[in-house]
Design a protein around this motif. Structure first.
Motif, PDB file in Angstrom:
ATOM      1  N   LYS A  11       0.830  -1.213   0.000  1.00 32.03           N
ATOM      2  CA  LYS A  11       0.000   0.000   0.000  1.00 32.03           C
ATOM      3  C   LYS A  11       0.862   1.261   0.000  1.00 32.03           C
ATOM      4  O   LYS A  11       0.554   2.230  -0.700  1.00 32.03           O
ATOM      5  CB  LYS A  11      -0.941  -0.001   1.205  1.00 32.03           C
ATOM      6  CG  LYS A  11      -2.053  -1.025   1.090  1.00 32.03           C
ATOM      7  CD  LYS A  11      -2.929  -1.031   2.332  1.00 32.03           C
ATOM      8  CE  LYS A  11      -4.034  -2.059   2.205  1.00 32.03           C
ATOM      9  NZ  LYS A  11      -4.937  -2.045   3.385  1.00 32.03           N
TER      10      LYS A  11
ATOM     11  N   ASP B 116       0.898   4.124  -2.866  1.00 30.10           N
ATOM     12  CA  ASP B 116       0.696   5.543  -2.546  1.00 30.10           C
ATOM     13  C   ASP B 116       1.848   6.397  -3.083  1.00 30.10           C
ATOM     14  O   ASP B 116       1.616   7.471  -3.640  1.00 30.10           O
ATOM     15  CB  ASP B 116       0.589   5.742  -1.028  1.00 30.10           C
ATOM     16  CG  ASP B 116      -0.751   5.313  -0.458  1.00 30.10           C
ATOM     17  OD1 ASP B 116      -1.756   5.304  -1.196  1.00 30.10           O
ATOM     18  OD2 ASP B 116      -0.783   4.981   0.750  1.00 30.10           O
TER      19      ASP B 116
ATOM     20  N   GLU C 242     -11.020   7.639  -2.644  1.00 29.74           N
ATOM     21  CA  GLU C 242     -11.669   6.421  -2.144  1.00 29.74           C
ATOM     22  C   GLU C 242     -11.505   5.283  -3.155  1.00 29.74           C
ATOM     23  O   GLU C 242     -11.271   4.140  -2.772  1.00 29.74           O
ATOM     24  CB  GLU C 242     -13.147   6.683  -1.855  1.00 29.74           C
ATOM     25  CG  GLU C 242     -13.827   5.510  -1.180  1.00 29.74           C
ATOM     26  CD  GLU C 242     -15.264   5.794  -0.773  1.00 29.74           C
ATOM     27  OE1 GLU C 242     -16.013   4.810  -0.610  1.00 29.74           O
ATOM     28  OE2 GLU C 242     -15.632   6.971  -0.618  1.00 29.74           O
TER      29      GLU C 242
ATOM     30  N   GLU D 101      -8.172   3.820  -2.668  1.00 23.39           N
ATOM     31  CA  GLU D 101      -8.140   2.933  -1.494  1.00 23.39           C
ATOM     32  C   GLU D 101      -8.715   1.562  -1.858  1.00 23.39           C
ATOM     33  O   GLU D 101      -8.192   0.537  -1.428  1.00 23.39           O
ATOM     34  CB  GLU D 101      -8.904   3.553  -0.321  1.00 23.39           C
ATOM     35  CG  GLU D 101      -8.233   4.775   0.286  1.00 23.39           C
ATOM     36  CD  GLU D 101      -6.834   4.504   0.791  1.00 23.39           C
ATOM     37  OE1 GLU D 101      -6.618   3.464   1.458  1.00 23.39           O
ATOM     38  OE2 GLU D 101      -5.930   5.332   0.521  1.00 23.39           O
TER      39      GLU D 101
ATOM     40  N   LYS E  99      -6.085  -0.321  -3.817  1.00 17.88           N
ATOM     41  CA  LYS E  99      -5.040  -0.886  -2.958  1.00 17.88           C
ATOM     42  C   LYS E  99      -5.534  -2.136  -2.234  1.00 17.88           C
ATOM     43  O   LYS E  99      -4.808  -3.130  -2.143  1.00 17.88           O
ATOM     44  CB  LYS E  99      -4.545   0.158  -1.958  1.00 17.88           C
ATOM     45  CG  LYS E  99      -3.756   1.277  -2.601  1.00 17.88           C
ATOM     46  CD  LYS E  99      -3.106   2.204  -1.585  1.00 17.88           C
ATOM     47  CE  LYS E  99      -4.079   2.827  -0.645  1.00 17.88           C
ATOM     48  NZ  LYS E  99      -3.458   3.782   0.292  1.00 17.88           N
ATOM     49  N   THR E 100      -6.764  -2.096  -1.755  1.00 16.10           N
ATOM     50  CA  THR E 100      -7.336  -3.266  -1.085  1.00 16.10           C
ATOM     51  C   THR E 100      -7.416  -4.445  -2.053  1.00 16.10           C
ATOM     52  O   THR E 100      -7.052  -5.575  -1.710  1.00 16.10           O
ATOM     53  CB  THR E 100      -8.737  -2.939  -0.524  1.00 16.10           C
ATOM     54  OG1 THR E 100      -8.598  -1.891   0.442  1.00 16.10           O
ATOM     55  CG2 THR E 100      -9.394  -4.147   0.096  1.00 16.10           C
TER      56      THR E 100
END
Length: 191
Positions: free
Chosen positions: A84, A88, A171, A174, A177-178
């Motif tokens: 992650k 980023d 979002e 995110e 990444k998940t």
């Protein structure tokens, strides 16, 4: 114009990156760099062979900057947290410098050992982050390619305004990444 004191190859590369960042790759010319440097265009040939040689130096600097950004992000982290953090950092770099994408997708000439080493340094940071997943080398290569493609693709779409819907783009990142971590974890369990 008279030669500007202190003009170096690194300074020429930095001036070129400034033009690239401001106006995109199509705006990059030796004449514009010379103008920004306050020198006559032939003065640049003391520092760079030609525009192609300058582009190679740009690629080298960008790849090295990316390797350092990823290394810094991953330091002290492992596994999912490292993945992650790398995602980023990759996105953050391309958000700051969207016109530098080409340098990160150019495959170096096999004869260019310096650029090849720099490119491999980026991959090595990701390989190290993936080590806790237990991948062998080919699996680490596949996972690295997927991570890179997903993040670079997302950042490219974001920079070009490709996300037109009102939902929050951060979002969405995110979620990406998940999904990447879940996908990497599932891939590691396939062995």
């Amino acid at each position: 114009m008279s030669p500007r004191a202190g003009l170096t190859t690194d300074a020429v590369v930095d001036l070129a990156l400034g033009i690239l960042d401001d106006s995109g790759p199509e705006a990059l010319t030796l004449a514009k760099i010379a103008e920004r440097a306050g020198v006559a265009a032939p003065s640049l040939y003391k520092h760079v062979k030609n525009l192609a040689g300058l582009r190679r130096l740009i690629d080298l600097k960008v790849v090295r900057e990316m390797a350092e950004a990823l290394r810094t992000a991953a330091t002290g982290r492992e596994g999912a947290d490292a993945v992650k953090a790398i995602a980023d950092a990759y996105r953050a770099y391309l958000r700051r410098h969207p016109h530098r994408t080409h340098a990160l997708i150019t495959v170096p000439d096999e004869a260019d050992a310096e650029l090849s080493r720099a490119t491999h340094a980026v991959a090595e940071v990701v390989f190290a982050a993936l080590r806790p997943f237990g991948f062998d080398h080919p699996q680490a290569v596949h996972a690295t390619r997927c991570l890179r493609a997903a993040v670079q693709g997302f950042a490219g779409l974001e920079a070009s305004g490709g996300f037109g819907r009102p939902e929050d783009v951060d979002e969405s990142f995110e979620v990406l990444k998940t999904m990447l971590v879940q996908g990497i974890t599932n891939y590691s369990e396939r062995k």
